[in-house]
Design a protein around this motif. Structure first.
Motif, PDB file in Angstrom:
ATOM      1  N   ALA A   1      -2.008   3.136   2.676  1.00  0.00           N
ATOM      2  CA  ALA A   1      -0.591   2.799   2.605  1.00  0.00           C
ATOM      3  C   ALA A   1       0.030   2.823   3.998  1.00  0.00           C
ATOM      4  CB  ALA A   1       0.129   3.782   1.692  1.00  0.00           C
TER       5      ALA A   1
ATOM      6  N   PHE B   1       4.084   2.245   5.590  1.00  0.00           N
ATOM      7  CA  PHE B   1       5.431   2.224   5.040  1.00  0.00           C
ATOM      8  C   PHE B   1       6.448   2.134   6.151  1.00  0.00           C
ATOM      9  CE2 PHE B   1       4.059   6.597   5.492  1.00  0.00           C
ATOM     10  CZ  PHE B   1       5.086   7.157   6.218  1.00  0.00           C
TER      11      PHE B   1
ATOM     12  N   LYS C   1       9.817   1.494   1.943  1.00  0.00           N
ATOM     13  CA  LYS C   1       9.031   0.303   1.574  1.00  0.00           C
ATOM     14  C   LYS C   1       7.572   0.627   1.824  1.00  0.00           C
ATOM     15  CE  LYS C   1      12.244  -3.453   2.120  1.00  0.00           C
ATOM     16  NZ  LYS C   1      12.353  -4.851   2.461  1.00  0.00           N
TER      17      LYS C   1
ATOM     18  N   LYS D   1       3.504  -0.333   1.552  1.00  0.00           N
ATOM     19  CA  LYS D   1       2.577  -1.470   1.489  1.00  0.00           C
ATOM     20  C   LYS D   1       1.166  -0.932   1.339  1.00  0.00           C
ATOM     21  CE  LYS D   1       5.352  -4.240   4.600  1.00  0.00           C
ATOM     22  NZ  LYS D   1       5.929  -4.057   5.876  1.00  0.00           N
ATOM     23  N   GLY D   2       0.348  -1.589   0.521  1.00  0.00           N
ATOM     24  CA  GLY D   2      -1.047  -1.189   0.384  1.00  0.00           C
ATOM     25  C   GLY D   2      -1.269  -0.294  -0.812  1.00  0.00           C
TER      26      GLY D   2
ATOM     27  N   SER E   1       7.021  -3.240  -4.154  1.00  0.00           N
ATOM     28  CA  SER E   1       6.658  -4.658  -4.275  1.00  0.00           C
ATOM     29  C   SER E   1       5.335  -4.992  -3.599  1.00  0.00           C
ATOM     30  CB  SER E   1       7.781  -5.557  -3.730  1.00  0.00           C
ATOM     31  OG  SER E   1       8.018  -5.258  -2.368  1.00  0.00           O
ATOM     32  N   GLN E   2       4.957  -4.212  -2.576  1.00  0.00           N
ATOM     33  CA  GLN E   2       3.717  -4.518  -1.864  1.00  0.00           C
ATOM     34  C   GLN E   2       2.645  -3.449  -2.074  1.00  0.00           C
ATOM     35  OE1 GLN E   2       4.270  -6.198   2.098  1.00  0.00           O
ATOM     36  NE2 GLN E   2       6.434  -6.432   1.629  1.00  0.00           N
ATOM     37  N   VAL E   3       2.814  -2.645  -3.147  1.00  0.00           N
ATOM     38  CA  VAL E   3       1.809  -1.640  -3.484  1.00  0.00           C
ATOM     39  C   VAL E   3       0.850  -2.254  -4.494  1.00  0.00           C
ATOM     40  CG1 VAL E   3       1.418   0.595  -4.592  1.00  0.00           C
ATOM     41  CG2 VAL E   3       3.339   0.295  -3.017  1.00  0.00           C
ATOM     42  N   ARG E   4      -0.447  -2.219  -4.159  1.00  0.00           N
ATOM     43  CA  ARG E   4      -1.451  -2.809  -5.059  1.00  0.00           C
ATOM     44  C   ARG E   4      -1.980  -1.796  -6.050  1.00  0.00           C
ATOM     45  NH1 ARG E   4      -6.061  -4.826  -1.329  1.00  0.00           N
ATOM     46  NH2 ARG E   4      -6.006  -2.579  -1.025  1.00  0.00           N
TER      47      ARG E   4
END
Length: 114
Positions: free
Chosen positions: A3, A5, A17, A19-20, A51-54
Motif C-alpha cells: 500500500a 497512501f 487515499k 493505493k494497492g 478506490s485504488q485498493v485491490r
C-alpha cells in the motif's frame, strides 16, 4: 503491491487515499499515526478512500478498525469511500459494512461530513 497512501486535510476532514494492497505492513502503523496526529490537531472526521485498493487482508481490516476506534473514542467518525466490488464483498462478509459508513464517492462522503 504494498500500500502507498497520501493524506491531506480538506474542510476539517482528514482524507486518506490508499493505493494497492492494504495488508497491515509498515503502512498500517503509519496510517494510524496520521490519524492520531489529526486528532491532536482537533480533526474529528476521517475519510478513507478505497478506490485504488485491490485487496485487504485481515491485518488491513485491523488497521481500519483501529482507525475507527481511535476516531470514535475522540467523538469522531470514519467514512469509507469508493470500495471496489471485491472490497465491498469483504466488508459485507466481515459485517464491517454495518460498522463503517460507506459512500460511493469521496464527494458524497465530504458532503455528508459537513
Amino acid at each position: 503491491m504494498k500500500a502507498a497512501f497520501e493524506s491531506y486535510v480538506q474542510d476539517e476532514t482528514l482524507i486518506l487515499k490508499i493505493k494497492g494492497d492494504l495488508i497491515g505492513d509498515e503502512s498500517g502503523p503509519q496510517l494510524v499515526g496520521i490519524v492520531s496526529d489529526g486528532l491532536q490537531e482537533g480533526i474529528k472526521k476521517c475519510i478513507v478512500d478505497l478506490s485504488q485498493v485491490r485487496y485487504i487482508s485481515s491485518s488491513g481490516i485491523g488497521v481500519l478498525i483501529t482507525i475507527l476506534t481511535k476516531m470514535r473514542n475522540a467523538d469522531g467518525e470514519v467514512y469509507l469511500t469508493s470500495p471496489s466490488e471485491h472490497v465491498k464483498k469483504l466488508l459485507i462478509i466481515t459485517k464491517l459494512n454495518n460498522i463503517f459508513t460507506v459512500f460511493d464517492t469521496l464527494e458524497d462522503a465530504l458532503n455528508q461530513s459537513r
